[in-house]
Design a protein around this motif. Structure first.
Motif, PDB file in Angstrom:
ATOM      1  N   ALA A 146       0.435 -42.138  21.919  1.00  0.00           N
ATOM      2  CA  ALA A 146       0.336 -43.574  21.673  1.00  0.00           C
ATOM      3  C   ALA A 146      -1.071 -44.008  21.272  1.00  0.00           C
ATOM      4  O   ALA A 146      -1.238 -44.848  20.389  1.00  0.00           O
ATOM      5  N   VAL A 147      -2.092 -43.416  21.928  1.00  0.00           N
ATOM      6  CA  VAL A 147      -3.449 -43.933  21.727  1.00  0.00           C
ATOM      7  C   VAL A 147      -3.912 -43.814  20.267  1.00  0.00           C
ATOM      8  O   VAL A 147      -4.278 -44.826  19.663  1.00  0.00           O
ATOM      9  N   PRO A 148      -3.875 -42.615  19.666  1.00  0.00           N
ATOM     10  CA  PRO A 148      -4.326 -42.560  18.272  1.00  0.00           C
ATOM     11  C   PRO A 148      -3.479 -43.429  17.354  1.00  0.00           C
ATOM     12  O   PRO A 148      -4.005 -44.105  16.454  1.00  0.00           O
ATOM     13  N   LEU A 149      -2.186 -43.458  17.624  1.00  0.00           N
ATOM     14  CA  LEU A 149      -1.280 -44.219  16.771  1.00  0.00           C
ATOM     15  C   LEU A 149      -1.594 -45.708  16.830  1.00  0.00           C
ATOM     16  O   LEU A 149      -1.821 -46.367  15.805  1.00  0.00           O
ATOM     17  N   ALA A 150      -1.646 -46.243  18.053  1.00  0.00           N
ATOM     18  CA  ALA A 150      -1.797 -47.682  18.220  1.00  0.00           C
ATOM     19  C   ALA A 150      -3.194 -48.127  17.807  1.00  0.00           C
ATOM     20  O   ALA A 150      -3.358 -49.149  17.136  1.00  0.00           O
ATOM     21  N   ILE A 151      -4.207 -47.336  18.180  1.00  0.00           N
ATOM     22  CA  ILE A 151      -5.568 -47.778  17.844  1.00  0.00           C
ATOM     23  C   ILE A 151      -5.821 -47.630  16.357  1.00  0.00           C
ATOM     24  O   ILE A 151      -6.433 -48.506  15.727  1.00  0.00           O
ATOM     25  N   GLY A 152      -5.318 -46.561  15.783  1.00  0.00           N
ATOM     26  CA  GLY A 152      -5.417 -46.415  14.333  1.00  0.00           C
ATOM     27  C   GLY A 152      -4.787 -47.600  13.620  1.00  0.00           C
ATOM     28  O   GLY A 152      -5.376 -48.197  12.712  1.00  0.00           O
ATOM     29  N   LYS A 201       1.767 -56.562  11.744  1.00  0.00           N
ATOM     30  CA  LYS A 201       1.473 -57.005  13.101  1.00  0.00           C
ATOM     31  C   LYS A 201       2.733 -57.466  13.844  1.00  0.00           C
ATOM     32  O   LYS A 201       3.035 -56.940  14.921  1.00  0.00           O
ATOM     33  N   PRO A 202       3.472 -58.397  13.280  1.00  0.00           N
ATOM     34  CA  PRO A 202       4.695 -58.787  14.001  1.00  0.00           C
ATOM     35  C   PRO A 202       5.677 -57.630  14.140  1.00  0.00           C
ATOM     36  O   PRO A 202       6.385 -57.530  15.137  1.00  0.00           O
ATOM     37  N   GLY A 203       5.670 -56.744  13.143  1.00  0.00           N
ATOM     38  CA  GLY A 203       6.585 -55.603  13.193  1.00  0.00           C
ATOM     39  C   GLY A 203       6.309 -54.734  14.395  1.00  0.00           C
ATOM     40  O   GLY A 203       7.212 -54.407  15.167  1.00  0.00           O
ATOM     41  N   ILE A 204       5.023 -54.362  14.563  1.00  0.00           N
ATOM     42  CA  ILE A 204       4.678 -53.504  15.705  1.00  0.00           C
ATOM     43  C   ILE A 204       4.919 -54.245  17.012  1.00  0.00           C
ATOM     44  O   ILE A 204       5.443 -53.683  17.970  1.00  0.00           O
ATOM     45  N   GLU A 205       4.578 -55.519  17.015  1.00  0.00           N
ATOM     46  CA  GLU A 205       4.757 -56.265  18.256  1.00  0.00           C
ATOM     47  C   GLU A 205       6.221 -56.446  18.604  1.00  0.00           C
ATOM     48  O   GLU A 205       6.584 -56.640  19.759  1.00  0.00           O
ATOM     49  N   PHE A 206       7.069 -56.345  17.590  1.00  0.00           N
ATOM     50  CA  PHE A 206       8.500 -56.523  17.830  1.00  0.00           C
ATOM     51  C   PHE A 206       9.077 -55.397  18.700  1.00  0.00           C
ATOM     52  O   PHE A 206      10.051 -55.592  19.415  1.00  0.00           O
ATOM     53  N   ILE A 207       8.427 -54.216  18.633  1.00  0.00           N
ATOM     54  CA  ILE A 207       8.909 -53.076  19.427  1.00  0.00           C
ATOM     55  C   ILE A 207       9.054 -53.464  20.886  1.00  0.00           C
ATOM     56  O   ILE A 207       9.974 -53.040  21.576  1.00  0.00           O
ATOM     57  N   PHE A 238       6.164 -44.726  22.262  1.00  0.00           N
ATOM     58  CA  PHE A 238       6.694 -45.775  21.388  1.00  0.00           C
ATOM     59  C   PHE A 238       6.657 -47.126  22.091  1.00  0.00           C
ATOM     60  O   PHE A 238       6.310 -48.148  21.503  1.00  0.00           O
ATOM     61  N   MET A 239       6.988 -47.110  23.399  1.00  0.00           N
ATOM     62  CA  MET A 239       6.989 -48.367  24.151  1.00  0.00           C
ATOM     63  C   MET A 239       5.582 -48.896  24.391  1.00  0.00           C
ATOM     64  O   MET A 239       5.369 -50.104  24.451  1.00  0.00           O
ATOM     65  N   ALA A 240       4.633 -47.973  24.578  1.00  0.00           N
ATOM     66  CA  ALA A 240       3.276 -48.405  24.916  1.00  0.00           C
ATOM     67  C   ALA A 240       2.520 -48.882  23.682  1.00  0.00           C
ATOM     68  O   ALA A 240       1.550 -49.630  23.792  1.00  0.00           O
ATOM     69  N   ILE A 277      -0.877 -51.513  23.512  1.00  0.00           N
ATOM     70  CA  ILE A 277      -2.217 -51.059  23.147  1.00  0.00           C
ATOM     71  C   ILE A 277      -2.639 -51.694  21.831  1.00  0.00           C
ATOM     72  O   ILE A 277      -3.763 -52.162  21.687  1.00  0.00           O
ATOM     73  N   PHE A 278      -1.725 -51.726  20.894  1.00  0.00           N
ATOM     74  CA  PHE A 278      -2.036 -52.275  19.564  1.00  0.00           C
ATOM     75  C   PHE A 278      -2.518 -53.719  19.665  1.00  0.00           C
ATOM     76  O   PHE A 278      -3.576 -54.072  19.161  1.00  0.00           O
TER      77      PHE A 278
END
Lengths: 286, 649
Positions: B424-430, B448-454, B506-508, B512-513
């Motif tokens: 999650a960390v590299p993915l979300a921070i990237g 942004k809304p897309g990722i936050e929709f998860i 995926f949930m985290a 983090i993002f």
């Protein structure tokens, strides 16, 4: 004048409340065992409602333990259980001044299942004990294809979990390599997808894709073999006090009527009369 | 028109002081009420938190003394001594199964052809079960006499007929699954198997003894390997006997003490109920009946008398344990002489020699513990605390002593969280850096809304998706040959750490993002502008200026993501496999293919069966408390980091 209107309002309120509660009396709540409540009882309910459309029956199947906690709290009319009531649970009933009555729902056989591709056809009780306690870890040790065994069991809140340990493992503890799953269906799924899997399920789940049952001590889990099959057990309904009214009618129908017995047999349990006859017959021949 | 609607300036600015109700010196007006409502809401949340804390502590706190009581009962009855012996036997079992596998593998490789009769017979047997059940049943019911004899002939014929329906090629395939070396089915073995199958049908589904004897006949030909395994097999006999004796005695005492205690507890509760009731009421009578029944169940136990037998067995223990080790060693020496032909067996033997060293250690440890063992040594509160926090077994619903050790659950939770964070960390921070620094407005508008929709996906849906879809995909992927370098591949158990970690990652991600993106956003514009003015390009600015400046915020984001992952229940319950065992870290990264149990999962899975107030119930609350404290720590550390940052800015 004002007081009078208030009175009428209050009385009408009360009467409507009374009406609601009388309507609620036609509702029967059945809670408890997943073995009974996942397939059998819902189908019995559907059949029964055909002739009694005014009745509402709610079913909640979360494990046998819930049968007793709900009965004691008064939130269930009938409890389903795949094991007998425990002493500790009886205390709870006694402290509320309630008496628990037991009804035999049907007979069940716990089937041991393995993957379709597994060449194993039969296991002895000692081998099963070894596998589930964790002292046998490879299929080659019981005559199968080499590969480490994945053991799937029900979780501790299941009546089957306890029954199986009593029937197949001489009450020994499960090994720490067992994966505890949430119901019969997940066990079937995992065993069907894992060539080295083994698990146990109620007879109702014994037929399925990509897995098969094994003979236990040379006896296959078939209704006709109920008196010889080592992993057979009774399933129960419980009520608080002798059942009355609609509940009594429903219970008698579920346990005794022809239609209900047909459904019981269709789903894969053994109807009480059939089981009783088979056991009696074997007792006579011996 | 616009002019008409424009309010008079003097009207707009003058706020009239509204008159409210004066009550006990408070001015209760509309504003005050609204303010009070909001304030009340805020305080309600705090109050709620407070109540949860109290509830958790109250339910959990009884565990430590309760567990102490159970542990001391286990000690005084001798169950503890039995456990010391049992640890050695479990170690032995793990060792024996390895040697046995090596033996069977070798036997199959060398004498597989002789063994084929058994699987052939079993195939035939299952055909008879499937197709001839009625005929066999009819035959069984016949009375002895000429009729039965003729029926036997017909039955034999039908057996042959039915068995002939199975083509040899298919039979060969089935045999090859077990004995891969088999090239053909010899006529001889088939005929023998067929004769056995006939006997099976004629003898009321009784497998002929000869079939069961075949493996042992082959064993004789294995020479010194068989002698070795035979020696090894018998090496634990004496120790096992001691275990059985100690356990039998100890368990009876333990269960009597345990039942007496629980019965007494029930009586106490019931008597309390009885006090508040009228003596003649129906309920009171029922309760009195139950109390009398419980009283009659309480039996006197003389623990000091009972324990004598345990001590007598313990005296024999050292000798038996030494004997096990020395005989095992003798077996191992024999093994060294045996010629081992297959590579697999050699590997297994090597593994077993490692386990043997472990067993020696276990045995000497336990021997020392048993020599010192004294049933009267008191169990302290500290013992009970260590048994919970450092206990290696979580074994509940046992017919023996239930064990509540946190380690397997804690390591399981931790392992899954670490794997999840790894993804999650590299993915979300990237993603956060990209969206914040490089994305065009339009891109950011849907990323942004897309990722936050998860975050909006219910965890049970994600869990089911994991079980039904991702698990299968992952298993399929793990069987692809060129991916076998990935640790843990190929996966045997579909539900495992890797799967749980992926889903939780995926949930985290959104947590983090969002927080990391916020932190990046909070970096003062002046920093960026200064950097750009100095001639740095956009990438340099982002990586050297903006990210370092917001590092504390990013760390906080990661920690909160971790908190989210470790507290997640539904997904891990469905996909982690729920195996309450400390993950085998000796496998290195391969541990990701193992199933584990988690702290959250155990609560969800077991609370259903336990009656409120019993020790098991309290143990689950203790686990809940530990989880709560972990979350609390993570959150407070994050708040500190964030507060520090805002001070700096």
């Amino acid at each position: 004048m004002k007081i009078k209107t208030l009175k009428t309002v209050v009385t009408s309120l009360f009467s409507s409340l009374a009406m609601i509660s009388s309507a609620a009396a036609e509702k029967i709540e059945i809670k408890g065992s997943d073995t009974l409540g996942a397939k059998l009882v819902p189908q019995l309910k559907a059949e029964y409602l055909k002739t009694n459309p005014s009745l509402t029956i709610d079913i909640l199947a979360q494990g046998s333990g819930h049968a007793f906690s709900n009965l004691v709290a008064g939130t269930a009319n009938i409890g389903m259980s795949s094991r007998k009531v425990k002493d500790k649970e009886l205390d709870n009933f006694a402290s509320k001044g309630k008496k628990l009555v037991e009804h035999i729902a049907a007979y069940d056989m716990i089937a041991v299942i393995v993957n379709e591709k597994n060449p194993i056809k039969k296991l002895s009780l000692t081998q099963i004990e070894g596998i589930f306690t964790g002292s046998i870890t490879d299929w080659s040790e019981v005559g199968g294809k080499a590969g480490s065994i994945s053991v799937y069991t029900r979780n501790t809140s299941s009546g089957t979990y306890k029954s199986f340990s009593g029937l197949a493992m001489s009450k020994k503890d499960y090994g720490d390599k067992c994966q505890k799953l949430e119901g019969n269906q997940p066990i079937c799924t995992e065993v069907s997808k894992n060539e080295n899997g083994i698990g146990y399920v109620g007879l109702a789940y014994a037929d399925g894709d990509n897995y098969k049952t094994v003979k236990v001590d040379g006896v296959s889990p078939k209704i006709s073999k109920i008196s010889k099959y080592p992993l057979a057990r009774k399933l129960y309904y419980y009520t608080v006090g002798e059942p009355e009214g609609e509940v009594a009618k429903l219970l008698t129908w579920m346990t005794q009527s022809e239609e209900a017995n047909e459904i019981v047999a269709k789903i894969g349990f053994v109807p009480t009369p059939v089981a009783a006859a088979a056991i009696k017959k074997d007792a006579e021949t011996e | 028109m616009a002019k008409k609607n424009q309010p008079n300036l003097s009207e707009r600015v003058s706020f009239k002081r509204k008159r409210g109700v004066q009550l006990m010196g408070l001015n209760l007006n509309a504003d005050g009420a609204v303010k009070g409502f909001f304030g009340g809401n805020a305080y309600l949340a705090i109050l709620f938190l407070f109540f949860i804390c109290i509830f958790l502590f109250k339910s959990a706190i009884g565990f430590i003394p309760g567990y102490r009581t159970e542990l001391s009962e286990a000690r005084i009855s001798g169950v503890e001594a039995a456990n010391h012996v049992n640890y050695q036997l479990t170690g032995y079992d793990a060792l024996y199964t390895k040697v046995n596998q090596a033996f069977i593998n070798e036997r199959r490789a060398r004498f597989g052809a002789l063994e084929t009769v058994v699987p052939i017979y079993e195939e035939l047997e299952s055909i008879i079960d499937d197709q001839l059940e009625n005929e066999v049943d009819e035959y069984t019911e016949l009375d002895e006499g000429p009729e039965k004899e003729s029926a036997a002939i017909t039955l034999k014929e039908s057996v042959r007929k039915v068995c002939a329906t199975l083509p040899r090629s298919k039979l060969l395939e089935e045999i090859q699954v077990r004995l891969p070396e088999t090239e053909e089915i010899s006529e001889d073995s088939y005929t023998r198997a067929l004769i056995f199958a006939e006997q099976y049908a004629l003898n009321e589904y009784e497998t002929p003894d000869e079939v069961n004897r075949i493996p042992s006949m082959i064993n004789e030909q294995m020479g010194s390997f068989f002698k070795a395994i035979d020696t090894i097999k018998q090496s634990d006999d004496e120790l096992r006997q001691i275990y059985v004796m100690i356990e039998k005695q100890a368990l009876t005492t333990y269960q009597t003490i345990f039942n007496n205690r629980t019965n007494q507890e029930s009586i106490d509760v019931l008597s309390k109920d009885l006090e508040s009731l009228e003596s003649e009421s129906k309920r009171a009578v029922a309760i009195q009946e139950r109390i009398d029944k419980l009283r009659s169940k309480i039996v006197e136990v003389d623990t000091d008398e009972n324990i004598k037998l345990v001590y007598a067995e313990i005296k024999k223990h050292d000798e038996a344990a030494d004997k096990m080790i020395s005989e095992f060693q003798a077996g191992v020496d024999l093994l060294a002489k045996a010629e081992i032909q297959t590579e697999k067996s050699e590997i297994l033997i090597k593994e077993s020699s490692r386990l043997f060293d472990e067993l020696k250690e276990i045995s000497s440890d336990r021997k020392a513990l048993l020599t010192e063992w004294n049933h009267q040594k008191p169990v302290t509160i500290w013992d009970s605390i260590t048994a919970f926090f450092f206990g290696a077994d979580w074994k509940t619903g046992s017919n023996r002593q239930s064990l509540y050790g946190l380690v397997p659950l804690f390591t399981g939770s931790l392992l899954i969280s670490v794997v999840a964070m790894f993804f999650a960390v590299p993915l979300a921070i990237g993603a956060a850096i990209y969206v914040n620094q490089f994305a065009t407005k339009r891109e950011a508008g849907f990323l942004k809304p897309g990722i936050e929709f998860i975050q909006a996906i219910p965890s049970v849906v994600l869990g089911l998706f994991g079980v039904l879809v991702v698990a299968g995909l992952l298993q399929g992927l793990s069987n692809v040959g060129w991916l076998s370098w990935i640790p843990g591949f190929p996966i045997q158990d579909r539900l495992n750490v890797l799967l749980a970690g992926l889903l939780l990652a995926f949930m985290a991600c959104p947590t983090i993002f969002t927080l990391a993106e916020d932190a990046l956003n909070n970096v003062p514009k002046a920093y960026t502008e200064a950097s750009l003015a100095m001639g740095a390009n956009k990438l340099q600015t982002a990586l050297r200026i903006v990210v370092p400046a917001s590092l504390s915020g990013i760390v906080a984001a990661v920690m909160l993501g971790f908190g989210r992952v470790i507290g997640e229940t539904m997904v891990v319950l469905l996909v982690a496999g729920n195996k309450a065992r400390i993950p085998d870290l000796s496998k290195g990264l391969g541990v990701m293919g193992e199933s584990v149990h988690t702290m959250t999962g155990i609560i969800a899975q077991e609370y259903g069966e336990v009656e409120p107030g019993v020790l098991h119930w309290k143990a689950l609350f203790m686990v809940g408390l530990v989880l709560f404290l972990i979350s609390l720590c993570i959150n407070s550390v994050c708040q500190r980091i964030i507060a520090k940052r805002s001070n700096k800015n």
